[in-house]
Scaffold this motif. Structure first.
Motif, short mmCIF file in Angstrom:
data_model
loop_
_atom_site.label_atom_id
_atom_site.label_comp_id
_atom_site.label_asym_id
_atom_site.label_seq_id
_atom_site.Cartn_x
_atom_site.Cartn_y
_atom_site.Cartn_z
N VAL A 35 49.80 19.54 -17.35
CA VAL A 35 48.95 19.72 -16.17
C VAL A 35 47.77 20.64 -16.49
N ASP A 36 47.87 21.37 -17.60
CA ASP A 36 46.85 22.33 -18.03
C ASP A 36 46.66 23.45 -17.01
N LEU A 37 47.78 23.93 -16.50
CA LEU A 37 47.77 25.02 -15.55
C LEU A 37 47.65 26.34 -16.30
N ASP A 38 46.77 27.21 -15.85
CA ASP A 38 46.56 28.48 -16.51
C ASP A 38 47.61 29.47 -16.03
N SER A 39 48.59 29.76 -16.88
CA SER A 39 49.68 30.65 -16.53
C SER A 39 50.08 31.44 -17.78
N PRO A 40 50.51 32.69 -17.60
CA PRO A 40 50.94 33.45 -18.78
C PRO A 40 52.24 32.90 -19.38
N LEU A 41 52.98 32.09 -18.64
CA LEU A 41 54.23 31.52 -19.14
C LEU A 41 54.01 30.21 -19.88
N ARG A 42 52.81 29.68 -19.84
CA ARG A 42 52.55 28.38 -20.44
C ARG A 42 52.79 28.38 -21.94
N GLY A 43 52.31 29.36 -22.65
CA GLY A 43 52.46 29.42 -24.10
C GLY A 43 53.91 29.52 -24.55
N PRO A 44 54.66 30.52 -24.07
CA PRO A 44 56.05 30.64 -24.53
C PRO A 44 56.93 29.46 -24.09
N PHE A 45 56.75 28.99 -22.87
CA PHE A 45 57.58 27.89 -22.39
C PHE A 45 57.27 26.59 -23.13
N THR A 46 55.98 26.35 -23.43
CA THR A 46 55.60 25.15 -24.17
C THR A 46 56.11 25.23 -25.61
N LEU A 47 56.02 26.39 -26.22
CA LEU A 47 56.55 26.58 -27.57
C LEU A 47 58.06 26.33 -27.59
N PHE A 48 58.76 26.83 -26.57
CA PHE A 48 60.20 26.59 -26.47
C PHE A 48 60.48 25.09 -26.36
#
Length: 141
Positions: free
Chosen positions: A46-59
């Motif tokens: 969705v390309d939502l700007d969130s601080p959790l996006r990087g770690p959750f996507t990497l997981f």
């Protein structure tokens, strides 16, 4: 020395300790991992700007192919399956990135979608191989 017998297991007194409590925790942790991975994939797509996006996507990028490969390798010991799953997960991610860069089509959304498609394909092939009622395959030489 351990004696093997036909004794009935002791009844549960309502208080779980030791191994039983750990076994109850495994489905909870698996569900949490699926939720975190799903949120990571959706945040990236969705390309939502969130601080959790990087770690959750990497997981998600590590866990999705690893879980699919781990499901395909049930014959290995747990530690062997874990090592092969993590290694295979990194290999899938690196091959997707290398292929997308070589074709000049690199994007975060495309990478997440490609890893999702490959992981789903591996998992579907594993499930299809184990379908009940399927005739046994005979190898002849």
């Amino acid at each position: 020395m351990q004696t093997i017998g036909n004794k009935a297991p002791p009844t549960d007194t309502g208080q779980r300790t030791g191994r039983g409590a750990r076994q109850d925790l495994v489905p909870l942790l698996a569900g949490a991992a699926v939720a975190v991975g799903g949120v990571g994939a959706m945040l990236a797509l969705v390309d939502l700007d969130s601080p959790l996006r990087g770690p959750f996507t990497l997981f998600f990028l590590i866990a999705a192919p690893g879980a699919a490969i781990g499901a395909a390798l049930r014959a290995l010991t747990p530690w062997g399956r874990a090592v092969v799953s993590v290694s295979g997960s990194f290999a899938v991610n690196l091959l997707v990135a290398q292929g997308m860069l070589a074709l000049h089509v690199w994007s975060v959304r495309g990478g997440v979608a490609a890893v999702t498609a490959l992981s789903s394909l591996i998992l579907l092939l594993t499930v299809a191989r184990r379908l009940p009622g399927r005739p046994a395959r005979r190898w002849t030489s």
